[in-house]
Design a protein around this motif. Structure first.
Motif, PDB file in Angstrom:
ATOM      1  N   PRO A   1      50.857  47.626  51.646  1.00 37.72           N
ATOM      2  CA  PRO A   1      52.193  48.701  51.638  1.00 37.72           C
ATOM      3  C   PRO A   1      53.145  47.835  52.455  1.00 37.72           C
ATOM      4  O   PRO A   1      54.172  48.347  52.494  1.00 37.72           O
ATOM      5  CB  PRO A   1      51.698  49.749  52.245  1.00 37.72           C
ATOM      6  CG  PRO A   1      50.012  49.883  51.930  1.00 37.72           C
ATOM      7  CD  PRO A   1      49.578  48.405  51.866  1.00 37.72           C
ATOM      8  N   SER A   2      52.759  47.061  53.666  1.00 36.17           N
ATOM      9  CA  SER A   2      53.912  46.827  54.557  1.00 36.17           C
ATOM     10  C   SER A   2      54.635  45.299  54.148  1.00 36.17           C
ATOM     11  O   SER A   2      55.786  45.367  54.172  1.00 36.17           O
ATOM     12  CB  SER A   2      53.051  46.253  55.779  1.00 36.17           C
ATOM     13  OG  SER A   2      52.244  45.175  55.480  1.00 36.17           O
ATOM     14  N   GLN A   3      53.913  44.898  52.923  1.00 34.70           N
ATOM     15  CA  GLN A   3      54.657  43.854  52.148  1.00 34.70           C
ATOM     16  C   GLN A   3      55.536  44.235  51.299  1.00 34.70           C
ATOM     17  O   GLN A   3      56.702  44.104  51.201  1.00 34.70           O
ATOM     18  CB  GLN A   3      53.519  42.881  51.512  1.00 34.70           C
ATOM     19  CG  GLN A   3      52.776  41.959  52.684  1.00 34.70           C
ATOM     20  CD  GLN A   3      51.764  41.085  51.748  1.00 34.70           C
ATOM     21  OE1 GLN A   3      51.003  41.972  50.806  1.00 34.70           O
ATOM     22  NE2 GLN A   3      51.871  40.098  52.247  1.00 34.70           N
TER      23      GLN A   3
ATOM     24  N   ALA B   1      61.355  34.544  45.533  1.00 34.74           N
ATOM     25  CA  ALA B   1      61.775  34.097  47.105  1.00 34.74           C
ATOM     26  C   ALA B   1      61.511  35.184  47.919  1.00 34.74           C
ATOM     27  O   ALA B   1      60.752  34.897  48.950  1.00 34.74           O
ATOM     28  CB  ALA B   1      63.068  33.402  47.133  1.00 34.74           C
ATOM     29  N   THR B   2      62.166  36.277  47.673  1.00 32.91           N
ATOM     30  CA  THR B   2      62.157  37.699  48.551  1.00 32.91           C
ATOM     31  C   THR B   2      60.590  37.921  48.800  1.00 32.91           C
ATOM     32  O   THR B   2      60.259  38.206  50.025  1.00 32.91           O
ATOM     33  CB  THR B   2      62.624  38.661  48.145  1.00 32.91           C
ATOM     34  OG1 THR B   2      64.163  38.114  47.587  1.00 32.91           O
ATOM     35  CG2 THR B   2      62.793  39.860  48.952  1.00 32.91           C
ATOM     36  N   LEU B   3      59.882  37.944  47.762  1.00 31.25           N
ATOM     37  CA  LEU B   3      58.387  38.063  48.017  1.00 31.25           C
ATOM     38  C   LEU B   3      57.579  37.067  48.985  1.00 31.25           C
ATOM     39  O   LEU B   3      56.806  37.681  49.698  1.00 31.25           O
ATOM     40  CB  LEU B   3      57.777  38.374  46.524  1.00 31.25           C
ATOM     41  CG  LEU B   3      58.173  39.268  45.678  1.00 31.25           C
ATOM     42  CD1 LEU B   3      57.590  39.068  44.242  1.00 31.25           C
ATOM     43  CD2 LEU B   3      57.480  40.775  46.271  1.00 31.25           C
TER      44      LEU B   3
ATOM     45  N   ARG C   1      61.246  45.595  49.957  1.00 30.00           N
ATOM     46  CA  ARG C   1      62.492  46.413  49.693  1.00 30.00           C
ATOM     47  C   ARG C   1      63.435  46.466  50.432  1.00 30.00           C
ATOM     48  O   ARG C   1      64.493  46.413  50.176  1.00 30.00           O
ATOM     49  CB  ARG C   1      61.830  47.860  49.372  1.00 30.00           C
ATOM     50  CG  ARG C   1      60.656  48.159  48.399  1.00 30.00           C
ATOM     51  CD  ARG C   1      61.180  48.043  46.853  1.00 30.00           C
ATOM     52  NE  ARG C   1      60.209  47.896  46.019  1.00 30.00           N
ATOM     53  CZ  ARG C   1      60.015  47.085  45.058  1.00 30.00           C
ATOM     54  NH1 ARG C   1      60.802  46.234  44.846  1.00 30.00           N
ATOM     55  NH2 ARG C   1      58.910  47.227  44.016  1.00 30.00           N
ATOM     56  N   LEU C   2      63.135  46.389  51.762  1.00 31.36           N
ATOM     57  CA  LEU C   2      64.117  46.302  52.749  1.00 31.36           C
ATOM     58  C   LEU C   2      64.872  44.995  52.733  1.00 31.36           C
ATOM     59  O   LEU C   2      65.967  44.821  52.922  1.00 31.36           O
ATOM     60  CB  LEU C   2      63.382  46.570  54.347  1.00 31.36           C
ATOM     61  CG  LEU C   2      62.999  47.858  54.326  1.00 31.36           C
ATOM     62  CD1 LEU C   2      62.087  47.855  55.796  1.00 31.36           C
ATOM     63  CD2 LEU C   2      64.177  48.897  54.568  1.00 31.36           C
ATOM     64  N   LEU C   3      64.215  43.934  52.414  1.00 31.72           N
ATOM     65  CA  LEU C   3      64.774  42.577  52.306  1.00 31.72           C
ATOM     66  C   LEU C   3      65.841  42.665  50.975  1.00 31.72           C
ATOM     67  O   LEU C   3      66.810  42.091  51.063  1.00 31.72           O
ATOM     68  CB  LEU C   3      63.864  41.528  52.085  1.00 31.72           C
ATOM     69  CG  LEU C   3      63.261  41.015  53.506  1.00 31.72           C
ATOM     70  CD1 LEU C   3      62.082  39.903  52.928  1.00 31.72           C
ATOM     71  CD2 LEU C   3      64.345  40.339  54.086  1.00 31.72           C
ATOM     72  N   MET C   4      65.502  43.409  49.930  1.00 28.88           N
ATOM     73  CA  MET C   4      66.121  43.330  48.668  1.00 28.88           C
ATOM     74  C   MET C   4      67.668  43.991  48.489  1.00 28.88           C
ATOM     75  O   MET C   4      68.408  43.479  48.268  1.00 28.88           O
ATOM     76  CB  MET C   4      65.321  43.841  47.596  1.00 28.88           C
ATOM     77  CG  MET C   4      64.172  43.149  47.059  1.00 28.88           C
ATOM     78  SD  MET C   4      64.737  41.161  46.576  1.00 28.88           S
ATOM     79  CE  MET C   4      65.713  41.628  45.029  1.00 28.88           C
TER      80      MET C   4
ATOM     81  N   ASP D   1      51.816  36.177  48.788  1.00 32.99           N
ATOM     82  CA  ASP D   1      50.935  34.858  48.325  1.00 32.99           C
ATOM     83  C   ASP D   1      51.235  34.328  46.977  1.00 32.99           C
ATOM     84  O   ASP D   1      51.912  35.423  46.217  1.00 32.99           O
ATOM     85  CB  ASP D   1      49.361  34.702  48.624  1.00 32.99           C
ATOM     86  CG  ASP D   1      48.493  35.622  47.679  1.00 32.99           C
ATOM     87  OD1 ASP D   1      48.988  36.041  46.794  1.00 32.99           O
ATOM     88  OD2 ASP D   1      47.484  36.170  48.228  1.00 32.99           O
ATOM     89  N   THR D   2      51.014  33.144  46.394  1.00 31.59           N
ATOM     90  CA  THR D   2      51.692  33.008  45.065  1.00 31.59           C
ATOM     91  C   THR D   2      50.960  33.918  44.091  1.00 31.59           C
ATOM     92  O   THR D   2      51.720  34.300  42.891  1.00 31.59           O
ATOM     93  CB  THR D   2      51.227  31.351  44.780  1.00 31.59           C
ATOM     94  OG1 THR D   2      49.747  31.156  44.861  1.00 31.59           O
ATOM     95  CG2 THR D   2      52.446  30.528  45.682  1.00 31.59           C
ATOM     96  N   ALA D   3      49.789  34.154  44.127  1.00 34.32           N
ATOM     97  CA  ALA D   3      49.218  35.056  42.867  1.00 34.32           C
ATOM     98  C   ALA D   3      49.694  36.613  43.122  1.00 34.32           C
ATOM     99  O   ALA D   3      50.191  37.145  41.989  1.00 34.32           O
ATOM    100  CB  ALA D   3      47.484  35.529  43.402  1.00 34.32           C
TER     101      ALA D   3
END
Length: 107
Positions: free
Chosen positions: A3-5, A61-63, A10-13, A69-71
């Motif tokens: 949830p924190s990720q 990139a945002t993720l 969302r905040l970064l987007m 992680d990549t998965a």
């Protein structure tokens, strides 16, 4: 994703979408000039292509910046593509409407 990720993403987007709005419409204009869609379905396909080719890498990139992680990025992008395909043409129509309404010309 934790949830924190999700919250961090969302905040970064929000600022990222504001900052990439101009470059995205420039990318969309460039693609439309190259493709020159003549029918509604070809305009929809051009909008889908421009939206996916620009927004999917930005989202990935945002993720990664948010700690995925990549998965997790692959999974999130896979499901986001469905929504991007659905939203691409309405967003393109909105861009066109906003330009007409505010008398903004494409470059």
């Amino acid at each position: 994703m934790e949830p924190s990720q999700v919250l961090a993403t969302r905040l970064l987007m929000v600022p990222i979408m504001v900052l990439t709005g101009g470059p995205y419409t420039g990318w969309r204009d460039w693609l439309f000039c190259r493709v020159r869609p003549r029918r509604r379905w070809s305009a929809a396909l051009a909008d889908i292509a421009s939206f996916l080719s620009f927004q999917a890498p930005v989202y990935a990139a945002t993720l990664l910046v948010a700690g995925a992680d990549t998965a997790e990025v692959g999974s999130a992008i896979g499901s986001a593509v469905v929504f991007m395909v659905i939203l691409a043409r309405p967003f393109g129509a909105f861009v066109d409407w906003a330009r007409r309404t505010f008398r903004v010309t494409s470059t």
